[in-house]
Motif scaffolding. Structure first.
Motif, PDB file in Angstrom:
ATOM      1  N   ASN A 624      45.300  40.144  50.826  1.00 19.15           N
ATOM      2  CA  ASN A 624      45.403  38.872  51.570  1.00 19.15           C
ATOM      3  C   ASN A 624      44.687  38.952  52.906  1.00 19.15           C
ATOM      4  N   LEU A 627      40.907  38.769  52.351  1.00 16.87           N
ATOM      5  CA  LEU A 627      40.505  37.403  52.007  1.00 16.87           C
ATOM      6  C   LEU A 627      40.595  36.473  53.217  1.00 16.87           C
ATOM      7  N   ARG A 631      37.569  34.216  54.823  1.00 13.86           N
ATOM      8  CA  ARG A 631      37.640  32.759  54.994  1.00 13.86           C
ATOM      9  C   ARG A 631      37.363  32.363  56.437  1.00 13.86           C
ATOM     10  N   GLN A 879      41.955  29.610  36.256  1.00 16.34           N
ATOM     11  CA  GLN A 879      40.700  30.137  35.729  1.00 16.34           C
ATOM     12  C   GLN A 879      40.915  30.683  34.324  1.00 16.34           C
ATOM     13  N   SER A 909      48.096  30.502  39.978  1.00 14.98           N
ATOM     14  CA  SER A 909      46.699  30.890  40.173  1.00 14.98           C
ATOM     15  C   SER A 909      46.585  32.070  41.111  1.00 14.98           C
ATOM     16  N   ASN A 911      44.212  32.109  43.137  1.00 14.09           N
ATOM     17  CA  ASN A 911      43.668  31.459  44.337  1.00 14.09           C
ATOM     18  C   ASN A 911      44.835  30.939  45.166  1.00 14.09           C
ATOM     19  N   ASP A 916      43.032  25.669  47.817  1.00 11.10           N
ATOM     20  CA  ASP A 916      43.360  25.798  46.391  1.00 11.10           C
ATOM     21  C   ASP A 916      44.579  24.960  46.039  1.00 11.10           C
ATOM     22  N   HIS A 928      52.183  24.486  43.128  1.00 12.57           N
ATOM     23  CA  HIS A 928      51.170  25.535  43.106  1.00 12.57           C
ATOM     24  C   HIS A 928      51.828  26.839  43.526  1.00 12.57           C
ATOM     25  N   ALA A 930      51.115  31.173  43.778  1.00 11.50           N
ATOM     26  CA  ALA A 930      50.054  32.170  43.799  1.00 11.50           C
ATOM     27  C   ALA A 930      50.463  33.407  43.013  1.00 11.50           C
TER      28      ALA A 930
END
Length: 946
Positions: A624, A627, A631, A879, A909, A911, A916, A928, A930
């Motif tokens: 994390n 990433l 970003r 995906q 996901s 993402n 996302d 959503h 993760a």
């Protein structure tokens, strides 16, 4: 003594003169300033404005204004400086307002004794008109003074023109004339009925039709002088008006006459056709026009055998301008001489000819009748240099051009006229010296004389008018031609003549060079200079190229150095990440193997599993962080500022850090006592992340029993609506070296590697905190000393808020671990078989009936086949091969069966960022989550949806 006295007297006189000049200067200066001040003040005058055809039109602020009266009052304003405020209404209402002083001015009021007592009349009238009843000239049924001849006659009048209506009614009443008054909305509709003989006559003013022969007055019905009147109590305006009118009368009387013409003949007379005109037009479907060849710009024959020049435009436009729909076929016949053209007219071969002279004597001699002027032609005398008195002794004349012949006879009676077969032969005779001069139209002189060095032209005083000729006695056609010419206007011929000036001569390349010899000389000089400049520039470019190549070589070397540094940085990053990732991964694999060997020892297995879970969370945190840095550096991170309570954020951070400090028996102090304003606008998640990273570093690098402090201070003063905060994070840990502090905010930088210090971490915490603080517009400052500790100070200035918009999810459900979803069915859509197995096992423990699909396409087919209410919820990976989760969700939402289309869908996901989550929401998903999946969050979301 006398001389001294005279000198003193002279000096005294000079001083007096000087003082007087100074006084005069200041008086003039003051007077000029006063005049300028007065000039800058524009007086507003209220003027009554009513609708009257061609007199006052546009009685509305949104309408364009025109008419005789409108232009007249504008001319008055140009001398008085008035600015008009228009008051609209009917004539009678505005007249009453003028009497009561509600308006200041009103135009178009006739004089009588009663009105003198209620308003002011200027010394000059604005218009003086006589009103007549007009009839067709050929109509003999109505006779002047014979009132009985008007019995039953229909007389037209425009409804908007109150002056003419009043005059007609008063005349009919006085004379007891038995007439029928026909009212029309416009003069055009009145003309249409008159031309079609639906009415016998019409009423108009004398200046409307006085110049037209097809219509004649038969009875005078009134005469009026009209004034621009002033309200009784505005004598100041009357004085200014009289002053302006006196100037207009003395200096601008011609302009006023032009106004009469502009709003009379052009707008009225031209729309009426006499009976004789109508009869001629009805009997002639074809009109034949004779013209002279080789006489541009007036006429000629083009390469296709068609007429060209002014004549080709004039005749069609003339008939097209006439009232009605008369469109005759126009045929043209060209003649090589004017004699042939005139003979053709006499023999009846053509109806009209062009061009002919306007001289009445010449027309009588040749046997034709001339129209009004079409175009005026200036005349030049072409002569052979030098200029002498003898140059007009012999004048060359084209024997085919009678216009040239008669002009020469009339203006040079003593000259010997020598005739030649063409105008070109006349020019050759002039060049050879056979004659001294020739007469040319000024518009043809440049074409004929050209650039002959020995020839020159002299403008002559007497001009020549070009007209249209008709046969003697053909008065109807002559009347039609004059009628059309009056509509086309006096400038028509001149404007269209210029259209054909360029066609008079083939302009060769040599002509162009001769006319622009100095330009070409300059071009040659420029070319020579350019050649010199080229060689100089080439040398400079070669030097620049050499420098450029050297610069490019240096840039390539620099780029290579940067690439090597980047490659080394990548190697360092991979080594660090390899170590940081392998460390928790090694624990996960090792403890997993140990757990498998510890069969039957439940406590030992549980301990291994707990350690696997901890190592997994650490590995997830590393991923994390990496990433998050990626970003931020790519500019994808945006702050979402909402009203928040800074105290609540600190409390949440305290809960997170408290457990870590307790494990290491550290003292953790939190102080917010110096904060006055708790409600601010900020991104709660990012502020929280900054605090957690800074405090997490403090905990990691402070030994057991150490001390960690978090203090927030609100400083004064601050800009209105904002607060200045200082966030202090202080520890008494190992501190940092000066060498490391220079690069401490770079990603993946650490004071010591984990193999040396035993402290795990990615080296991203400070980098992430620094970049978030930069996004907030704040600063971060670090002071540290090895073996003594570190203090980090963050300064931010957020906007103040009134209340908090708490976006934390309030979970009203208990933290129970037992969820019961028996009787519910879920479809798990996941392309990875192991992931499906894990999720299935977790969900089946809660009583859910689980079905699987390996991609989005299979999931859509299963939902459509199963029908409504079969599945209660869908867990959708994003995906996947064949069809991804977004597309599958959109296809489900587009199903016709609403029960199927509205089935709850949860995104699962890898993402995990905010964009996302937004993409999942935009696709139509209800939630959503993760990966790796947090079982507790998954079960809570299922509980909420089910």
């Amino acid at each position: 003594m006398e001389k001294k006295r005279e000198k003193r007297t002279s000096r005294k006189g000079d001083r007096i003169v000087s003082v007087c000049m100074v006084l005069v200067f200041f008086v003039c200066l003051f007077w000029g300033i006063q005049v300028n001040a007065d000039a800058g003040e524009q007086k507003t005058v209220k003027i009554g404005y009513y609708e009257a055809h061609d007199f006052q039109e546009g009685a509305d602020d949104s309408a364009a204004k025109s008419g005789y009266s409108y232009e007249y009052i504008q001319k008055v304003a140009s001398y008085t400086g008035w600015r008009y405020q228009y008051v609209y209404g009917e004539w009678e209402d505005l007249y009453e307002k003028l009497k009561t002083g509600e308006i200041d001015l009103m135009a178009g009021i006739s004089y009588d004794d009663d009105r003198v007592n209620s308003m002011l009349f200027p010394e000059y009238e604005m218009i003086n008109e006589t009103f007549y009843v007009y009839k067709d000239t050929d109509d003999t049924s109505m006779k002047c003074g014979n009132i009985d001849s008007y019995a039953g006659k229909k007389i037209g009048v425009v409804n908007k023109d109150k002056r003419m209506i009043t005059a007609l009614k008063d005349w009919a009443k006085e004379k007891q004339a038995d007439i029928q008054i026909q009212y029309y909305d416009s003069l055009e509709s009145c003309a249409e009925d008159f031309n079609q003989k639906n009415i016998d006559a019409f009423v108009s003013a004398d200046n409307v039709v006085s110049s037209y022969t097809g219509i004649s007055p038969v009875e005078k019905i009134g005469k009026e002088a009209y004034y621009l009147c002033v309200a009784k109590d505005r004598e100041d305006l009357l004085d200014e008006l009289n002053m302006a009118l006196s100037i207009i009368t003395e200096q601008d009387i011609l302009d006023v006459d032009e106004l009469h013409k502009k709003y009379s003949a052009e707008s009225s007379v031209t729309i009426f056709l006499s009976e004789k005109e109508q009869d001629w037009l009805a009997g002639h479907d074809t009109v034949t026009v004779g013209y002279t060849n080789d006489y541009l710009p007036y006429c000629d024959i083009d390469k296709d055998g068609k007429a060209t020049g002014l004549v080709s435009d004039l005749i069609p436009d003339l008939f097209d301008a006439l009232p009605g729909d008369y469109e005759p076929d126009v045929m043209y016949r060209g003649y090589n001489s004017q004699n042939e053209m005139v003979e053709a007219l006499k023999n009846g071969d053509v109806d009209m000819i062009f061009p002919v002279s306007s001289e009445a004597w010449y027309a009588e001699q040749e046997g034709y009748q001339e129209s009004t002027n079409v175009v005026t032609s200036p005349i030049d005398l072409a002569y052979r240099e030098p200029y002498t008195d003898k140059m007009t002794a012999k004048i060359a004349v084209n024997k085919n051009n009678q216009l040239q012949y008669y002009y020469t006879m009339r203006n040079y009676p003593d000259a010997e006229i020598i005739q030649y077969d063409s105008i070109e032969e006349c020019i050759e005779a002039l060049k050879s010296g056979e004659v001294g001069s020739t007469i040319l139209s000024a518009r043809r002189a440049n074409y004929l004389v050209g650039s002959e060095k020995k020839l020159n032209v002299l403008p002559l005083e007497n001009t020549e008018d070009r007209c249209i000729g008709v046969a003697v006695g053909n008065t109807a056609l002559l009347q039609i031609i004059n009628h059309g010419l009056s509509i086309l206007g006096e400038n028509y011929g001149l404007n269209h003549t210029y259209t054909y000036m360029d066609a008079m001569r083939n302009y060769t390349a040599m002509d162009f060079i001769q006319d622009n010899i100095w330009i070409f000389t300059g071009i040659l000089i420029v070319i020579f200079l350019c050649i010199i400049w080229y060689f100089c520039q080439r040398d400079q470019n070669m030097q620049k190229q050499a420098k450029k190549e050297a610069k490019q070589k240096q840039e390539l070397e620099n780029a290579l150095t940067i690439a090597r540094q980047a490659n080394r940085a990548r190697g360092v990053f991979l080594r660090n990440m390899s170590h940081d990732i392998r460390t928790p991964l090694n624990a996960i694999i090792g403890f997993a193997k140990l757990a498998m060997k510890s069969e039957g020892n439940f406590e030992q297995i549980q301990d291994y599993l707990n350690k696997i879970s901890v190592s997994g969370d650490h590995l997830l945190a590393i991923v994390n962080d990496v990433l998050e840095v990626s970003r931020i550096e790519s500019g994808q991170t945006k702050l979402e500022e909402l009203p928040c309570n800074i105290k609540n954020i600190v409390d949440e951070v305290e809960v997170i850090i408290q457990g870590q400090t307790q494990e290491k028996t550290q003292t953790f102090i939190v102080d917010t006592s110096k904060v006055k304003d708790y409600y601010i606008y900020c991104d709660r998640l990012r502020v929280k992340e900054v605090l957690v990273n800074l405090l997490g570093n403090a905990v990691k690098f402070t030994p057991k029993g150490g001390k960690i402090e978090l203090r927030i201070i609100q400083n004064e003063p601050a800009p209105e609506g904002y607060a200045n905060y200082e966030v202090h994070v202080k520890d008494n840990g190992c501190g940092m070296s000066l060498e490391f502090m220079e690069k401490m905010f770079l990603p993946f930088e650490r004071e010591r590697t984990s193999t040396v210090s035993g402290i795990q971490g990615t080296g991203l915490g400070l980098s992430i905190a620094k970049q978030f603080v930069d996004l907030m517009g704040g600063t971060i400052e670090v002071t540290s000393k090895e073996k003594e500790g570190t203090e980090v100070i963050v300064r931010i200035s957020p906007r103040l808020a009134q209340t908090e918009k708490d976006e934390r999810t309030e979970n009203t459900e208990s933290e129970e671990k037992d969820y019961d979803f028996r009787g519910k069915r879920i479809l798990v859509v996941e392309d990875n078989e192991l992931n499906r197995e894990i999720v299935k096992a977790v969900l089946e423990e809660t009583g859910l009936e689980v079905e699987e699909a390996e991609n989005g396409a299979v999931a859509v087919d299963k939902i459509k086949t199963a029908g409504a209410l079969y599945y209660d919820v869908v867990l959708m990976d994003i995906q996947m091969p064949v069809m991804d989760g977004y597309m599958a969700t959109k296809k489900i939402r587009s199903l016709e069966d609403s029960d199927l289309a509205n089935i709850p869908i949860i995104a699962l996901s890898a993402n995990a960022f905010e964009e996302d989550r937004k993409a999942s929401t935009d696709a139509g998903m209800n939630g959503h989550l993760a990966k790796p999946v947090n079982v507790s969050e998954l079960l809570k979301m299922l509980c909420k949806l089910l």
